[in-house]
Structure formats: C-alpha cells, structure tokens
Design an enzyme around this catalytic site. Structure first.
Site, PDB file in Angstrom:
ATOM      1  N   ASP A 159       0.858  -1.182   0.000  1.00  0.00           N
ATOM      2  CA  ASP A 159       0.000   0.000   0.000  1.00  0.00           C
ATOM      3  C   ASP A 159       0.901   1.241   0.000  1.00  0.00           C
ATOM      4  O   ASP A 159       2.118   1.148   0.179  1.00  0.00           O
ATOM      5  CB  ASP A 159      -0.943  -0.031   1.217  1.00  0.00           C
ATOM      6  CG  ASP A 159      -2.247   0.720   0.953  1.00  0.00           C
ATOM      7  OD1 ASP A 159      -2.249   1.658   0.126  1.00  0.00           O
ATOM      8  OD2 ASP A 159      -3.270   0.377   1.584  1.00  0.00           O
ATOM      9  N   GLU A 213     -10.628   6.553   4.729  1.00  0.00           N
ATOM     10  CA  GLU A 213      -9.580   5.977   5.575  1.00  0.00           C
ATOM     11  C   GLU A 213      -9.630   6.527   7.001  1.00  0.00           C
ATOM     12  O   GLU A 213     -10.700   6.690   7.570  1.00  0.00           O
ATOM     13  CB  GLU A 213      -8.209   6.160   4.911  1.00  0.00           C
ATOM     14  CG  GLU A 213      -8.180   5.471   3.532  1.00  0.00           C
ATOM     15  CD  GLU A 213      -6.799   5.293   2.952  1.00  0.00           C
ATOM     16  OE1 GLU A 213      -5.892   4.829   3.647  1.00  0.00           O
ATOM     17  OE2 GLU A 213      -6.637   5.606   1.753  1.00  0.00           O
TER      18      GLU A 213
END
Ligand SMILES: *[C@@H]1O[C@H](CO)[C@@H](O)[C@H](O)[C@H]1NC(C)=O
Ligand SMILES: *[C@@H]1O[C@H](CO)[C@@H](O)[C@H](O)[C@H]1NC(C)=O
Ligand SMILES: *[C@@H]1O[C@H](CO)[C@@H](O)[C@H](O)[C@H]1NC(C)=O
Ligand SMILES: *[C@@H]1O[C@H](CO)[C@@H](O)[C@H](O)[C@H]1NC(C)=O
Ligand SMILES: *[C@@H]1O[C@H](CO)[C@@H](O)[C@H](O)[C@H]1NC(C)=O
Ligand SMILES: *[C@@H]1O[C@H](CO)[C@@H](O)[C@H](O)[C@H]1NC(C)=O
Ligand SMILES: *[C@@H]1O[C@H](CO)[C@@H](O)[C@H](O)[C@H]1NC(C)=O
Length: 632
Positions: free
Chosen positions: A311, A518
């Site tokens: 990521d 997020e």
C-alpha cells in the site's frame, strides 16, 4: 547550418531515435513474440535484465513525481494516481490518455522497452475522473445481494478506466468490516464473509470471465477492454481493534481463515492479477512484513501467481514511527514477499536501499526474480507488450448513458427499507407522484458530493454539485413527480417555517454523514452530520415523512425511529440519484437487504451476525419489501 555525414546521421538515428523505428527485420526477440508461451517469454526477458532493471520493475511511483525520463532511465515498472492525483482539474479522457501515453513512451524507450502498468483507485466506478459514472460504494452493492449486477459494474468500470488510457485498478476491496467505527467500512461489501466471497465476481467484470479449465491462481486479463484488478487489503484489514484504521486485528488462525481469508481464495480462483498488502497487523505483526502469510500461505499454499503490491508508503509504516529505519522496511517488506512497492515518491531512495540489500546478500537474487517474474507475468498476460499505448476507441465509455443506467439500477437495488409506517391511508411508501405540495429537506438532498462520499474526485470526497456530473436526490424527485406538484426545498427548515407551511402532503428528509476516507473516517460516536437529527425531529414531528440516511455505515438512529414515517438506508449511492426516486415512488419495489448489523447503541460494538448476545436494532439481512405500483 551544420553538415551531418550520412553514417553519423545513421548513428544518431540509431542511438537517439532508435525506439521510433521497428527493430531490424532480421532481429528476432523471443520475449516480444506473442506466439511464444507465457513462461518462455518471461524467462527470455529476465535473462536479458540487469539487477537494476529488475529492481526498477518493482517500483511504483505517483504520477506527480514521475517523468518519461525517470521511467526510461530506471526501467520503472509502474505509475499510479493516488486519490485525487489527476493530470489537471476536470481533466478530460484525452488529457488522461496523453499523460499515460507520454509516460508509456518513456518506458518503451528504456533499454528493453518493458511497458509500465498504470494503476488507480477505481473503487466505485472510475472515481477520480471528472464526469465518470460513480457507482454505489461497496456497502451498497452488498445490500443488493446481486453478484451479476456487481460483475456488470466491474465491466463498466473497466471500460471507463480504459477510456482514460489506464489498465490497472486497485479494486476490489474485499475487506470484511467487523466494526462500523472503521473509516473504510463502506469499502467493505459486508460483515459476512459469504457475501464478500460472492461479490468477488466483480473481478470477472473488471478482468473478464476466466476461461474454463484455466490453471487456478494464474492472473487473467481478457483484453483491451478489461483491466488488471487488485484484491485488497491482505489480510484482516476489516478486523482491527475498535475499527481503528491500520490497527491490529486480534484473532486466532481460525478467525483469520473463516472470516478474512475466504475472499482471497475466491479472488485467486477468479484470476485476480494482484493483491495488496494491508497496513494493519495480525496479532501484533505488520502484514507488510508477514512472510508466513504472504509468501508461505498466499503464494505457496493458495498458489497465487500474480504479484503482491504494497500500500501507499506501506513498507515505510512497518516501523513505528514510519520511515524511521527504511533499510529495515525494505528488507522486511521484500523478504515478506511484496513484489511491487508503492513507493510512491522517492524512487532513488528505494532503489539504492534495495540494491544495497541485494548486493550485501541480505536479500537473495531468487526473491528479486520471483517478484519480477510475477510482475512480468501480469504484464504479458494483459497484452501490454503488444498494446502498450492507448488509442481513443473507448472515449465515449466515460459516463455513458448505459453506465449511468446501470448505476441507477444498482442504487435502486441497494436501498434498504428499514421502516414503513402505516397511516390512515395506508403505508407511507411508496409516495404519491401527484401530491399538490411536498417538502424536501436536509443537508444531503441536494449535494452530489455528499451522495458520492469519499474516494470521489478527491481522496476525501467533496461537497456540492459542481465537481462532477450526476443527479442529486432532489433533482431525481423533481423529475419523478407530476409537473403539477410543488416542491419546496429547505436544507434546514426550522419550526417557524414548518408552522407557517402546514399543508405539505409529505416530506422527504435526506440526512447523513459527510464524506471521508480511511483514517479520517474513523468514528467513535457514529452520529450523522449536524443539523441532521434536528431536521428529522422538526420535520417528522409535523408532517408525514420519509427519512433517507446517506451514510457509509449504520449510524445512531434508534432515538429518532419513532418519529419517522419511513426510514431508508441509502448508503453512498453515487452519481445516479434517480435510483432513489425509482423506489420512493414505487416504479420499482424495495429489495435491498442489510449487508451489516444495525446497532441500537454504539457501546454494543463490535456486534456481528452470529455473535452471542446479538441484540440489534435491525438484524443483518433485514429489509422490508414493497411491490411496484402501476400508474402512480
Ligand atoms: C511518443 O514519442 C514519440 C516519439 O518521440 C512522439 O512522436 C509521440 O508524440 C509521443 N507520444 C506521446 C503521447 O507523448
Ligand atoms: C493501534 O492504535 C493504538 C491507539 O491509537 C496505537 O497506540 C497502536 O500503536 C496501534 N497499533 C497498531 C498495530 O497500529
Ligand atoms: C535498521 O535496520 C537494520 C536492518 O534490520 C539494522 O541492521 C539497523 O541496525 C537498523 N538501524 C537502526 C538505526 O535501528
Ligand atoms: C530521497 O531520499 C534520499 C535518501 O533519503 C534523500 O537524500 C533525497 O533528498 C530524497 N529525495 C527527495 C526528492 O525527497
Ligand atoms: C456551482 O455552480 C452553480 C451553477 O453553475 C453556481 O451557481 C454556483 O455558484 C456554484 N457553486 C460554487 C460553490 O462554486
Ligand atoms: C469543487 O468545486 C468547487 C466549486 O466549484 C471548486 O471551488 C473546487 O475547486 C472544486 N474542487 C475540485 C477538487 O475540483
Ligand atoms: C396551502 O397550499 C396552497 C396550495 O398548495 C397554498 O395556496 C396555501 O397558501 C397553503 N397554505 C399554507 C398555510 O401554507
């Protein structure tokens, strides 16, 4: 004027413009021959590669820092757009294609001409792109219980992504969100691993239907109208303590295998090309550094043969604080089995560090070869060597009417009817199209940005109607009702307004959460945005009302339920608000089922279907249905 001799001119052309001309007819380059078997092409190309070229292939950089020269000189494997990383505001598909092709030109002019792969977060349609169709976020798709619909959305998304010259998406998110306090819960199809498994059919839409009898675990991309997909985030991202983003998932092997792993197994069977590691930890160990799960289990046991990508700055976050020992991060991440690293900014730092670790024999050459073999396998499989540059043949796919119709279908199937009270004149829903005067109220009635949520145009999402195209719920209602119906719209009607306007036939109140993505979306209280609850009380206390909640997850609603005539969970429906009107007015029936448990109070969390002491406000799977009405 400078005179250039013929031989010198030839040399100049060869050295500087050589990539323009096709290779000399006599020169046969095996890896360029599409008739050769995949593994033969990979082996031939790898035999020609230097260590530097191999390490370059393992690098992914954000478009903001990359140049064609960097791609050429370092043989960089991939470029990405992070959330909101666009070539220019409101870029057209042509702008995108020109940018991507410009980068690809750089890669093609590298010594071996290995094309780069361009990745983007197309997580609910091609959501970074102005005028793309924005589909409901995954939580809404989970409510449809319709894997075929989700597959068609995958196919539409692939076409919109190809319209902009891009060939790789960081989707689907197959997290199994076990706590709605998590800011990414809307990226999860369901708390139930079975539904998440079914919804991995989106991969068949994105990449194409995998041929019968094809070898399981081998990545598959069906053609130039398809894209490489990425199942994420491996593994346990949705199981963190109290839903804290990127935190620690505490569960035993059985819990990991039964809840969080089944989606990966399904994705691999369906030919997924790539898998992204999770920022989160499992029982205290960072997933980006977990060799047991990435190499031993995912690659060796499940036989996944595509590539594993990190990521965004994911290897940096192996240490706490992030980037405090980059050498250790690179060592631990690559040794765990990460093949491509989403660096995403400083390529020289990563390349120098990894080169040092290989030269110092801390990382064996076999590990580098495994990574590059996997990256090249995906690139060859998707036909990238044969078709590295994009043309404009998919331009008209972006935001096409067919895709908007599909989005509208998804919206109407995703809405979950949680309450439908009875009045003297029957149930509140469906609403009449022929009422003389109606009220539409609330912060989310006329706000396309709110309706789309996070990961829309920008990473965190936006407010208002000017950042992309689509239909708000207000304008959908206006289109649906009879021309004789008077619509009054107030974002925040107060009690004076309600007292002096006392002859509405009914009110539609649209409230919910503000956009987030997020960590910014982690919530302790799960309340809707102000003045949402006030609007519910003010309006519903005085007129028959339908409340539509636009949110990425269940929110606190129990104290207000009695006041409401009807309650609809709309999730984050995206750009096609007409789908809401379709079911409100009975052109279609409500069919959506809760993909998650709806709690009574936040202190019950985490609470999932199957738990002991399960005491929800609305149970997993709940959803009232209505019949379509004729000529309403
Ligand atoms: C790619 O490079 C060639 C040769 O320099 C040039 O003609 C072409 O315009 C470039 N294309 C793009 C999209 O940059
Ligand atoms: C989890 O969150 C807590 C509280 O913010 C923090 O102290 C801890 O370091 C986090 N753990 C991980 C593995 O990220
Ligand atoms: C960083 O990690 C490397 C590799 O594990 C280790 O040898 C080194 O001592 C670490 N450096 C610091 C400053 O902790
Ligand atoms: C990249 O990292 C190196 C090594 O840490 C540093 O010297 C350099 O300034 C960085 N470059 C950029 C553009 O941040
Ligand atoms: C959005 O566009 C509308 C119509 O063009 C305009 O009236 C309005 O001022 C714009 N809003 C913002 C915040 O720019
Ligand atoms: C969104 O729209 C507003 C209003 O037109 C504008 O000011 C803003 O710059 C836009 N944001 C983006 C990221 O396009
Ligand atoms: C009631 O509605 C009618 C027509 O819709 C309107 O003319 C009248 O002023 C309204 N009365 C009040 C009290 O709002």
């Amino acid at each position: 004027m400078v005179r250039v001799s013929a031989p010198l001119l030839g040399l100049l052309l060869l050295c500087c413009f050589g990539f323009l001309a096709p290779p000399a007819a006599a020169e046969y380059v095996k890896y360029r021959d599409p008739l050769q078997r995949l593994e033969v092409r990979i082996r031939d190309l790898m035999n020609r590669m230097t260590l530097a070229e191999k390490i370059g292939q393992m690098v992914q950089l954000d478009r903001a820092v990359v140049t064609p020269e960097i791609l050429r000189d370092y043989s960089i494997g991939s470029v990405l757009s992070g959330g909101g990383s666009v070539p220019l505001p409101k870029a057209t598909p042509e702008d995108w294609i020109n940018m991507v092709n410009g980068f690809q030109n750089g890669s093609l002019s590298s010594r071996l001409g290995i094309p780069m792969i361009y990745g983007i977060d197309a997580v609910h349609g091609h959501n970074n792109v102005y005028k793309a169709t924005i589909f409901p976020h995954n939580i809404g798709l989970g409510a449809t219980r319709d894997p075929d619909l989700v597959k068609r959305i995958g196919a539409a998304t692939a076409l919109e992504v190809r319209a902009t010259g891009i060939n790789y998406v960081f989707a689907p998110c197959i997290a199994v969100c076990r706590d709605p306090r998590w800011g990414r819960c809307y990226e999860s199809f369901s708390e139930d691993p079975g539904i998440v498994q079914q919804m991995t059919d989106i991969i068949l839409g994105l990449q194409g239907e995998i041929p019968e009898n094809s070898r399981k675990g081998v990545p598959f991309v069906g053609g130039q109208d398809k894209v490489a997909a990425c199942a994420k985030h491996f593994v346990g991202d949705g199981g963190t303590t109290r839903g804290i983003n990127e935190n620690n998932t505490v569960t035993d092997w059985h819990g990991l295998m039964s809840i969080h792993m089944p989606g990966y197994y399904q994705s691999i069977i369906k030919g997924v090309s790539t898998i992204m590691a999770s920022y989160s930890s499992w029982n205290g160990e960072k997933m980006h550094a977990n060799r047991d799960l990435i190499t031993n289990f995912l690659k060796n046991t499940l036989k996944f043969r595509g590539f594993v990508i990190s990521d965004w700055q994911g290897i940096d976050k192996i240490t706490d604080p992030p980037h405090s020992n980059y050498t250790y991060s690179v060592l631990a991440g690559v040794q765990a089995g990460i093949d491509m690293v989403m660096v995403p900014f400083n390529h020289t730092e990563f390349i120098d560090t990894l080169t040092g670790l290989v030269n110092g024999e801390f990382i064996p050459m076999s590990r580098i070869d495994d990574a590059v073999r996997r990256i090249l396998r995906v690139k060859f499989t998707m036909g990238l060597f044969e078709n590295p540059l994009s043309d404009q043949s998919f331009l008209d796919q972006l935001g096409s009417q067919a895709h908007r119709d599909l989005g509208r279908e998804a919206v109407r199937k995703s809405l979950v009817l949680l309450k439908n009270g009875e009045n003297a004149d029957g149930p509140v829903l469906p609403l009449s199209k022929k009422a003389p005067k109606i009220l539409v109220a609330g912060t989310h009635a006329n706000n396309l940005g709110y309706q789309c949520g996070g990961w829309t145009i920008t990473w965190q999402g936006l407010s208002g109607n000017n950042n992309t195209t689509g239909t708000t719920i207000l304008s959908a209602i206006a289109t649906a009702v009879d021309p004789s119906t008077e619509i009054v719209y107030r974002e925040n009607p107060d009690s004076n307004f309600m007292t002096s306007n006392n002859n509405f036939s009914y009110a539609v109140v649209v409230v919910g959460e503000l956009p987030y993505a997020e960590t910014a979306g982690d919530s302790r209280d799960l309340l809707i945005a102000e003045p949402g609850y006030n609007v519910i009380s003010t309006v519903c206390g005085r007129v028959k009302c339908v409340v539509i909640v636009v949110s990425g997850r269940p929110v606190v609603i129990a104290p207000y339920l009695d006041q409401m005539g009807a309650l609809v969970a709309a999730w984050l429906p995206g750009s096609e608000g007409n789908g809401v009107a379709d079911v409100l007015f009975g052109d279609y029936g409500f069919t959506g089922k809760l993909p998650r448990t709806w709690f009574k109070t936040v202190d019950q969390l985490p609470m999932n279907v199957g738990d002991a002491n399960y005491d929800p406000l609305f149970a997993f799977g709940f959803g009232l249905t209505t019949e379509p009405v004729q000529a309403n």
